[in-house]
Design a protein around this motif. Structure first.
Motif, PDB file in Angstrom:
ATOM      1  N   GLY A  59       1.042  -0.966   0.044  1.00 47.20           N
ATOM      2  CA  GLY A  59      -0.011   0.134  -0.135  1.00 47.20           C
ATOM      3  C   GLY A  59       0.709   0.966   0.114  1.00 47.20           C
ATOM      4  N   ALA A  60       1.777   1.101   0.119  1.00 53.89           N
ATOM      5  CA  ALA A  60       2.882   2.467  -0.104  1.00 53.89           C
ATOM      6  C   ALA A  60       3.664   2.853  -0.826  1.00 53.89           C
ATOM      7  N   GLY A  61       2.818   2.305  -2.633  1.00 56.36           N
ATOM      8  CA  GLY A  61       2.272   3.045  -3.553  1.00 56.36           C
ATOM      9  C   GLY A  61       3.606   2.525  -5.033  1.00 56.36           C
ATOM     10  N   LYS A  62       3.923   1.150  -4.511  1.00 59.13           N
ATOM     11  CA  LYS A  62       5.413   1.171  -5.065  1.00 59.13           C
ATOM     12  C   LYS A  62       4.546   0.868  -6.837  1.00 59.13           C
ATOM     13  N   SER A  63       4.160  -0.231  -7.314  1.00 55.32           N
ATOM     14  CA  SER A  63       3.413  -0.108  -8.078  1.00 55.32           C
ATOM     15  C   SER A  63       2.724   1.437  -9.449  1.00 55.32           C
ATOM     16  N   PHE A  64       2.214   2.723  -7.830  1.00 55.49           N
ATOM     17  CA  PHE A  64       1.723   3.211  -8.921  1.00 55.49           C
ATOM     18  C   PHE A  64       3.171   4.055  -9.018  1.00 55.49           C
ATOM     19  N   HIS A  65       4.294   3.718  -8.353  1.00 57.20           N
ATOM     20  CA  HIS A  65       5.254   5.137  -8.442  1.00 57.20           C
ATOM     21  C   HIS A  65       6.154   4.253  -9.962  1.00 57.20           C
ATOM     22  N   TYR A  66       5.845   2.956  -9.761  1.00 61.85           N
ATOM     23  CA  TYR A  66       6.518   2.470 -11.374  1.00 61.85           C
ATOM     24  C   TYR A  66       6.202   3.272 -12.754  1.00 61.85           C
ATOM     25  N   GLY A  67       4.998   3.583 -12.794  1.00 61.22           N
ATOM     26  CA  GLY A  67       4.599   3.322 -14.415  1.00 61.22           C
ATOM     27  C   GLY A  67       5.275   5.009 -14.807  1.00 61.22           C
ATOM     28  N   PRO A  68       4.939   5.930 -14.124  1.00 60.42           N
ATOM     29  CA  PRO A  68       5.988   7.444 -14.269  1.00 60.42           C
ATOM     30  C   PRO A  68       7.397   7.347 -14.451  1.00 60.42           C
ATOM     31  N   LEU A  69       7.992   5.903 -13.233  1.00 62.99           N
ATOM     32  CA  LEU A  69       9.098   6.128 -13.297  1.00 62.99           C
ATOM     33  C   LEU A  69       9.474   4.749 -15.440  1.00 62.99           C
ATOM     34  N   THR A  70       8.899   4.528 -15.454  1.00 65.14           N
ATOM     35  CA  THR A  70       9.208   3.701 -16.733  1.00 65.14           C
ATOM     36  C   THR A  70       8.970   4.404 -18.122  1.00 65.14           C
ATOM     37  N   ALA A  71       7.658   4.920 -18.069  1.00 63.72           N
ATOM     38  CA  ALA A  71       7.329   5.162 -19.159  1.00 63.72           C
ATOM     39  C   ALA A  71       7.847   5.510 -20.205  1.00 63.72           C
ATOM     40  N   ALA A  72       9.154   6.664 -19.897  1.00 65.64           N
ATOM     41  CA  ALA A  72       9.485   7.244 -21.067  1.00 65.64           C
ATOM     42  C   ALA A  72      10.411   5.984 -22.143  1.00 65.64           C
ATOM     43  N   ASP A  79       6.727   2.934   7.617  1.00 67.99           N
ATOM     44  CA  ASP A  79       5.300   2.335   7.389  1.00 67.99           C
ATOM     45  C   ASP A  79       3.413   3.873   8.095  1.00 67.99           C
ATOM     46  N   LYS A  80       4.672   5.101   8.151  1.00 66.45           N
ATOM     47  CA  LYS A  80       3.943   6.208   8.342  1.00 66.45           C
ATOM     48  C   LYS A  80       3.565   6.662   7.413  1.00 66.45           C
ATOM     49  N   TRP A  81       4.445   6.377   6.293  1.00 64.54           N
ATOM     50  CA  TRP A  81       3.337   7.441   4.665  1.00 64.54           C
ATOM     51  C   TRP A  81       3.101   6.081   4.442  1.00 64.54           C
ATOM     52  N   THR A  82       2.769   5.064   4.819  1.00 59.30           N
ATOM     53  CA  THR A  82       1.756   4.463   4.051  1.00 59.30           C
ATOM     54  C   THR A  82       0.268   4.710   3.482  1.00 59.30           C
ATOM     55  N   GLY A  83       0.021   4.995   2.651  1.00 59.29           N
ATOM     56  CA  GLY A  83      -1.431   5.787   2.535  1.00 59.29           C
ATOM     57  C   GLY A  83      -1.654   7.258   2.509  1.00 59.29           C
ATOM     58  N   SER A  84      -0.469   7.866   2.634  1.00 57.60           N
ATOM     59  CA  SER A  84      -0.079   9.110   2.960  1.00 57.60           C
ATOM     60  C   SER A  84      -0.164  10.123   1.228  1.00 57.60           C
ATOM     61  N   GLU A  85      -0.728   9.309   0.066  1.00 49.39           N
ATOM     62  CA  GLU A  85      -0.699   9.808  -1.464  1.00 49.39           C
ATOM     63  C   GLU A  85      -1.808   9.344  -1.436  1.00 49.39           C
ATOM     64  N   ASP A  86      -2.369  10.675  -2.004  1.00 52.03           N
ATOM     65  CA  ASP A  86      -3.870   9.951  -3.118  1.00 52.03           C
ATOM     66  C   ASP A  86      -3.624  10.297  -4.717  1.00 52.03           C
TER      67      ASP A  86
END
Length: 271
Positions: free
Chosen positions: A18-31, A206-213
């Protein structure tokens, strides 16, 4: 410091579910993914051009060979013509090499085969525990040597031994609990190989989990600049490899950049 070093990065990102690993993977590799897709559309035309150039090359080789045959029949020297033939053989048009810039589900053996043809690659996965579980004990020192820019002596059955010098960047995104399980089983092997010392560990608290919308994410000018820079670098890399130059150009930091990097290093060491 005088000299050059391979600009590669071996990283492990430890982040809970839930920390957003897959969420950030997209923009990182999109180019990179976009560039590969665009290049794939040009492969058929490139392959036809290579085939045409190869047919012309074969005719030139055959013509030189005919001259050598005639010289042999007449008892004439062939040394100069043999040198010409050797030079022509060295000019054989290379087959089109598919770009394997990003790997996901891959073995180290497949990585080496890829780096043999396309010497720059990345192994970046958001399910890093799966990638780590695929590694064999003998893969650890191989990856450690790759991170240092060393030449890998790679042998295959019924094939000549190959020397592979590739530039590999890895990033395994793993949940801490899964990584701890891996280390309990194979942590000693990881340290003994020297690979553990080459990994940069990035920890998401752990406290950062869910902090991004995800709904609040905005794509701005920085993303556009990132895409432009990555695309330009890949175009340059593609041109170098196509001309037979497998070593990327060396890049030096400016005096100001060195000072900033040194300051950042001292700050990190102090914390």
């Amino acid at each position: 410091m005088i000299g050059t070093a391979p600009l590669t990065s071996f990283g492990i990102l430890l982040a809970p579910s839930g920390a957003g690993k897959s969420f950030h993977y997209g923009p990182l590799t999109a180019a990179i993914t976009r560039w590969c897709s665009q290049r794939a559309t040009q492969v058929p035309m490139d392959r036809h051009q290579q085939q045409a150039a190869h047919r012309v090359w074969k005719k030139r080789v055959r013509r030189i060979e005919d001259v050598i045959k005639e010289c042999l029949v007449n008892g004439e020297e062939t040394q100069a013509i043999e040198a010409l033939l050797a030079n022509e053989l060295a000019q054989e048009p290379r087959p089109i090499v598919p770009q394997a810039l990003l790997h996901d589900d891959v073995s180290v053996q497949a990585l080496l085969r890829s780096l043999e043809q396309w010497p720059v690659s990345g192994w970046i996965v958001d399910e890093g525990a799966v990638a780590l579980s695929m590694l064999r004990t003998k893969d650890f020192p191989t990856l450690a040597n790759l991170s240092s820019g060393k030449v890998i002596q790679h042998g295959r059955v019924d094939e000549p031994r190959m020397e592979i010098r590739g530039f590999l960047t890895t990033l395994f995104m793993v949940q801490p609990s899964l990584f701890n399980t891996f280390c309990k089983k194979r942590g000693d092997e990881l340290k003994a190989s020297g690979l553990d010392a080459r990994f940069l560990y990035h920890i998401v608290l752990d406290k950062w989990t869910g902090s991004e919308d995800p709904d609040d994410v905005k794509t701005g000018h920085a993303h556009e600049q990132y895409d432009e820079h990555v695309t330009a670098m890949l175009d340059e890399l593609d041109a170098c490899i196509r001309t037979g130059k497998k070593d990327p150009s060396s890049v030096a930091l400016s005096r100001g950049a060195k000072a900033i990097l040194r300051e950042l290093q001292e700050r990190c060491q102090a914390t």
